[in-house]
Structure formats: C-alpha cells, structure tokens
Design a protein around this motif. Sequence first.
Motif, PDB file in Angstrom:
ATOM      1  N   LEU A 171       0.839  -1.200  -0.013  1.00 44.11           N
ATOM      2  CA  LEU A 171       0.048  -0.129  -0.087  1.00 44.11           C
ATOM      3  C   LEU A 171       0.888   1.186  -0.053  1.00 44.11           C
ATOM      4  O   LEU A 171       0.399   2.320   0.078  1.00 44.11           O
ATOM      5  N   CYS A 172       1.945   0.992  -0.232  1.00 42.88           N
ATOM      6  CA  CYS A 172       3.139   2.148  -0.483  1.00 42.88           C
ATOM      7  C   CYS A 172       3.734   2.277  -1.681  1.00 42.88           C
ATOM      8  O   CYS A 172       4.547   1.273  -1.762  1.00 42.88           O
ATOM      9  N   VAL A 173       3.243   3.102  -2.570  1.00 43.95           N
ATOM     10  CA  VAL A 173       3.775   2.860  -4.017  1.00 43.95           C
ATOM     11  C   VAL A 173       4.631   4.215  -4.235  1.00 43.95           C
ATOM     12  O   VAL A 173       4.011   5.146  -4.097  1.00 43.95           O
ATOM     13  N   ASN A 174       5.965   4.044  -4.522  1.00 38.82           N
ATOM     14  CA  ASN A 174       6.943   5.330  -4.640  1.00 38.82           C
ATOM     15  C   ASN A 174       6.623   6.485  -3.467  1.00 38.82           C
ATOM     16  O   ASN A 174       6.403   7.557  -3.843  1.00 38.82           O
ATOM     17  N   GLY A 175       6.299   5.807  -2.193  1.00 39.21           N
ATOM     18  CA  GLY A 175       6.236   6.836  -1.432  1.00 39.21           C
ATOM     19  C   GLY A 175       4.696   7.658  -1.144  1.00 39.21           C
ATOM     20  O   GLY A 175       4.471   8.363  -0.607  1.00 39.21           O
ATOM     21  N   ILE A 176       3.790   6.956  -1.890  1.00 42.22           N
ATOM     22  CA  ILE A 176       2.484   7.244  -1.948  1.00 42.22           C
ATOM     23  C   ILE A 176       1.742   6.181  -1.366  1.00 42.22           C
ATOM     24  O   ILE A 176       1.589   5.093  -1.658  1.00 42.22           O
ATOM     25  N   ARG A 177       1.168   6.620  -0.074  1.00 38.22           N
ATOM     26  CA  ARG A 177       0.423   5.617   0.592  1.00 38.22           C
ATOM     27  C   ARG A 177      -1.095   5.403   0.177  1.00 38.22           C
ATOM     28  O   ARG A 177      -2.112   6.580   0.044  1.00 38.22           O
ATOM     29  N   LEU A 178      -1.708   4.575  -0.166  1.00 37.17           N
ATOM     30  CA  LEU A 178      -3.010   4.053  -0.256  1.00 37.17           C
ATOM     31  C   LEU A 178      -3.868   3.460   0.954  1.00 37.17           C
ATOM     32  O   LEU A 178      -3.752   2.605   1.405  1.00 37.17           O
ATOM     33  N   ILE A 179      -4.851   4.401   0.930  1.00 36.65           N
ATOM     34  CA  ILE A 179      -5.392   4.151   2.508  1.00 36.65           C
ATOM     35  C   ILE A 179      -6.926   3.662   1.861  1.00 36.65           C
ATOM     36  O   ILE A 179      -7.542   4.260   1.577  1.00 36.65           O
ATOM     37  N   PRO A 180      -7.096   2.348   2.719  1.00 41.80           N
ATOM     38  CA  PRO A 180      -8.459   1.708   2.345  1.00 41.80           C
ATOM     39  C   PRO A 180      -9.708   2.560   2.766  1.00 41.80           C
ATOM     40  O   PRO A 180      -9.689   2.913   4.176  1.00 41.80           O
ATOM     41  N   VAL A 181     -10.828   2.715   1.923  1.00 42.33           N
ATOM     42  CA  VAL A 181     -12.131   2.991   2.252  1.00 42.33           C
ATOM     43  C   VAL A 181     -13.094   2.247   1.843  1.00 42.33           C
ATOM     44  O   VAL A 181     -12.912   1.694   0.717  1.00 42.33           O
TER      45      VAL A 181
END
Length: 394
Positions: free
Chosen positions: A61-71
């Motif tokens: 859930l961290c792609v190149n320093g961008i975090r994906l936060i589930p909703v």
Amino acid sequence: MQIGLLGKANVGKSTFFTAATQTPVASGNFPFTTIEPNIGVCYVKSDCACKHFDISHKNDLCVNGIRLIPVKLIDVAGLVPGAHQGKGLGNQFLDDARQAEILIHVVDIAGTTDIQGQPISIGTHDPLKDIEFVQDEFDQWFLDILKREWDKITREIDQKRAKLTDGIAKRFSGLGIKDYSVQQVLQKLDLISINPKEWQDSDIQNFAKELRKNTKPMIIAANKADLCENLDIIKKISDIVIPCSAETELLLRKASKAGIINYLSGDEGFTIIKKDIPMPQQKALDLVQSVFSKIPTTGIQEILNTAVFDSLNFIVVYPVEDETKLTNKDGIILPDTKLIPQDSTAKDLASLIHADIAKGFLHAIDCKTKQRISGDQKLKNGDVIKIVSTLSRG
Ligand SMILES: Nc1nc2c(ncn2[C@@H]2O[C@H](COP(=O)(O)OP(=O)(O)OP(=O)(O)O)[C@@H](O)[C@H]2O)c(=O)[nH]1
Ligand SMILES: [Mg+2]
C-alpha cells in the motif's frame, strides 16, 4: 469510514464502483442494473510517512512514497423522480448506504439518459435537473423517517419530559447521526425551544433538509465527461463538482493489469509499455488519449480524495507499537493507517484501535518528535503515533 455512491439510474455508479474497487459488478446501459448493494474497498492517496523519515519499506500500500488508504465504497440502486412514493425501486434501498459519512452523487453530465435513466442521444437531457431531483429524494428520505416517528417524539416529550434533541437523534442513530448534529441544526433553524406539537409542516421539511445537508455531505461526480464536447455546464453547479469518466478509468486499470500500459489511478495520462499491441486495443487507447485532452485525469481518484480530505476534512495517522523502529509487533514498518476526523485526539485514536487500549490509556508518543503527548492532544495529518496503555487489545 464509508463512502456511498448514489444517483439517478444508469449514470455509471457501478462502473465507478468497479473502476475504484477493482471488484467487477454488473453494469449496463439501462436503468436498474443494480438492485442489491455492492460493497468493496477503494483507496484514497496521501504522502506516506516513510518520506518524512526518509526510509524505504516494503508495503503493497506504499507505491513510490504514496500511501494507499483503504476506504469502504458502497454502490446502490439508482433513483428516479418520485422514488419516495415507490417509483422505480423506491428509496428504501438508501438504507444500504446509511452509514456512509459522505455521498458521491454520480451524474450523467453528458445528458445521455432521460430523467428515468433510459438511454437517449447525447446532450438531450439537462443534468442539472437530475442534481435537483436526486437531492429532493434524499431530503424526502430524511423527511419520511422524521414524519413516521413524529407522533412518538411528541408524546415522549409530553409524557416523559424527554428532550427534543435526544428524541430526534435516537431516530437517526441508524444513519450514524449524532445528537450534536441534531442540536446544531435545531439551533440554526431556531427550533430548539419550540414544542414539536407547534412545528408547522414547513418546519419539519426545513429541518429534514438541513439535517441531510449537515450530516451527509455530497460531492458531484460529473461522469461520462468523455462524451461531452465541452464542460461549460459544470460552472452552473454550486456544489463541489469534479468531471470524471468511470469508463476510461476502468479501461486504463484493465490495460495496466494486463501489462499493456503504465498507469496509476490519478495520473494525468499513461505510457504504453507493450510492443505490437493489436489494432483494436491500440484504437481503444487512442480514444482514451483523447479523453485526457478534455479532462486532466479520469477524475475517479480526485473525487475519492476530495471526498475524504477536502469535504470531510479527515486526516491520516499511522499507529505503531515501536516508536523507534516505527513497527508493529511483527516488525512491519508503518504497517497501518487510520483515517480520522480533523481535531481527533490521541485518546480518540486509542479508542479506534481497541476499547481496551483506550481504557488503559496512559499517554501517546509522537514518533516524529519523540515527545510524549497527552490523551486530549489533537493529532495532525501524517502523525506517527505510539499509544502507551496499561491494557493490550483483546
Ligand atoms: N461513455 C461513458 N459511458 C459510461 C461511463 N460510465 C458508465 N458508462 C456507461 O453507462 C451505462 C450505465 O452504467 P452503470 O455503471 O451500469 O450505471 P448505474 O448508475 O450503476 O446504473 P443502475 O445500476 O442501473 O442505476 C453503461 O453502459 C456504462 O458502460 C463513462 O464514464 N463514460
Ligand atoms: Mg448500478
């Protein structure tokens, strides 16, 4: 944290849902394709805390320093005018999205569907009419709940000296509505000290409308923007509105999964990475390319982010168990994210993690500053927090 997708029948709600959650569900160019709700997980994006610490870590859930936060995302059946009187599928199904903190109102901005959701040629229906009727149907849904319970609320106040705020809040608790919101709206409309027996019909109506606005904010997803010659109509919409093309996002995600292109949701374009792709696929990608000349991105990611971070003003925090290594018990770095309302405190975060942790709460540690913080201290976006408690979860 839940987002509800709602709107007129046949505007692209399920296409948006599939594109955002990668969970294939039925879609079709006719009204009422969806009857039962679809529930899935989508992601909002934010800078990962690993950037602050300048560390690298392996996390899907961290792609190149961008975090994906589930909703959680919920797609429900479509509305038509008169839904509250049972037209179409009625409006009872709105119950399916009752826990949603925010609603994405999907609109067919290209006007390719009539007011009943039947397909018509491009630009022959005014989408502003849809925005109006869908909001009216929501207000009516709130009003129906209020009217159904009004006699009981009045009687309780007469016989048990119950409070009006509590009486109303109890009836709306299933919609995740808190008593302070009810109180705010009663005060705003100067109805707080008026006995419900003396309320006029118009007072009940205004109250229902204001409560809906206050507790279920809505942003507009102007979908099918790929079919529009221009997007001037958007200037006439007073709510938060973002043009989008769910169909384009869906296609891009599929092509990316198949290894044909490089594309991340929210990107302002894509790059083809596979050589010698067949003609039909090349043509589809050319079409997608032309969409990017109309809208900067497909809009899907921007809509989800705007809903959570701008409209709801939620922040992201990272709970950890080891304040130096920034790990959980299993040694995973920055393992988890929590979306919490702005102004939430360290103690609020503890409650969200586990009731026992909150019960035994001693203090928290801000892992960026290594400072101890008290339970009532407000957290900031991007905070990495260790909770120190006498009790552990479970
Ligand atoms: N051109 C274009 N077509 C779209 C877009 N999004 C959805 N569609 C098409 O619109 C039609 C309806 O899509 P659905 O996703 O089933 O719509 P819905 O709002 O879920 O419909 P109901 O469940 O029947 O209320 C389908 O034919 C989709 O392919 C878009 O962004 N652009
Ligand atoms: Mg649908």
